[in-house]
Design a protein around this motif. Structure first.
Motif: not given
Length: 211
Positions: A105-116, A124-135
């Motif tokens: 899937e093509a996705m947009a990065i909604e958020s990217f959080n990381y820590s040690q 350590y990280y968390s990555l939230e992605l949302k679908e990207y539609r090509f118009l």
């Protein structure tokens, strides 16, 4: 199961060294509930919502036995790649391959959080992605224009369908006749040519003009 992130048609790739222990692809529809007096609630089925997924794991500083492959990038390098992709304003591609499931899937990065945490220099990280539609902007623009015309009407001037003849009345001029019969005063010259009129001021009442 392998997790890949790629950017710019595969020009840059990152295979997650330690895959997330689980994931959930969220999807749905833009349904609308309407309450009708005689019926009660009804559900109007809308279009599909954008897919969304959350991934969480860590980038190891060294192989701890959970890594899927060797020679993986350092944690700092992984963070820099994802941040660069996020800041580019362009989508990435998420590829998940497994024995019973494949996601591409093509996705947009909604958020990217990381820590040690204390101990090893893993990130350590968390990555939230949302679908990207090509118009298809050309098709989208045509659809938008059609919808706008349906709502407000076509505001473009249209040429009137004239009668075959017109009988001159007192006070008429070629300009007023062209306006009333064609909806366009520039058609005055057409009237003069069709009717052999040399002096546009010679319009006696009762004269029949061919339109």
């Amino acid at each position: 199961m392998e997790f890949w992130l790629s950017f710019n048609n595969g020009e840059e790739k990152l295979r997650l060294p330690v895959p997330p222990s689980s994931f959930e692809m969220q999807t749905g529809s833009t349904n609308t509930t309407v309450n009708l007096n005689d019926v009660g609630e009804i559900n109007l089925i809308g279009k599909r919502r954008l897919k969304a997924i959350s991934l969480a794991s860590y980038f190891p500083i060294q192989d701890d036995g959970l890594c899927q492959y060797r020679d993986f990038p350092k944690p700092q390098k992984c963070v820099e790649m994802i941040e660069k992709w996020r800041d580019s304003g362009r989508p990435i591609r998420l590829i998940i391959t497994g024995d019973s499931l494949t996601i591409n899937e093509a996705m947009a990065i909604e958020s990217f959080n990381y820590s040690q945490k204390h101990g090893p220099q893993d990130i350590y990280y968390s990555l939230e992605l949302k679908e990207y539609r090509f118009l298809n902007f050309k098709a989208t623009e045509s659809a938008s224009n059609a919808l706008l015309k349906k709502i407000v009407g076509d505001t473009r001037p249209t040429e009137k369908e004239p009668n075959k003849t017109y009988t001159v009345r007192a006070g008429d001029t070629l300009l007023t006749i062209a306006k009333s019969q064609y909806g366009d005063t520039s058609k005055k010259d057409k009237l003069m040519e069709k009717n052999g009129i040399v002096d546009e001021n010679q319009l006696p009442p009762g004269k029949v003009l061919v339109l």
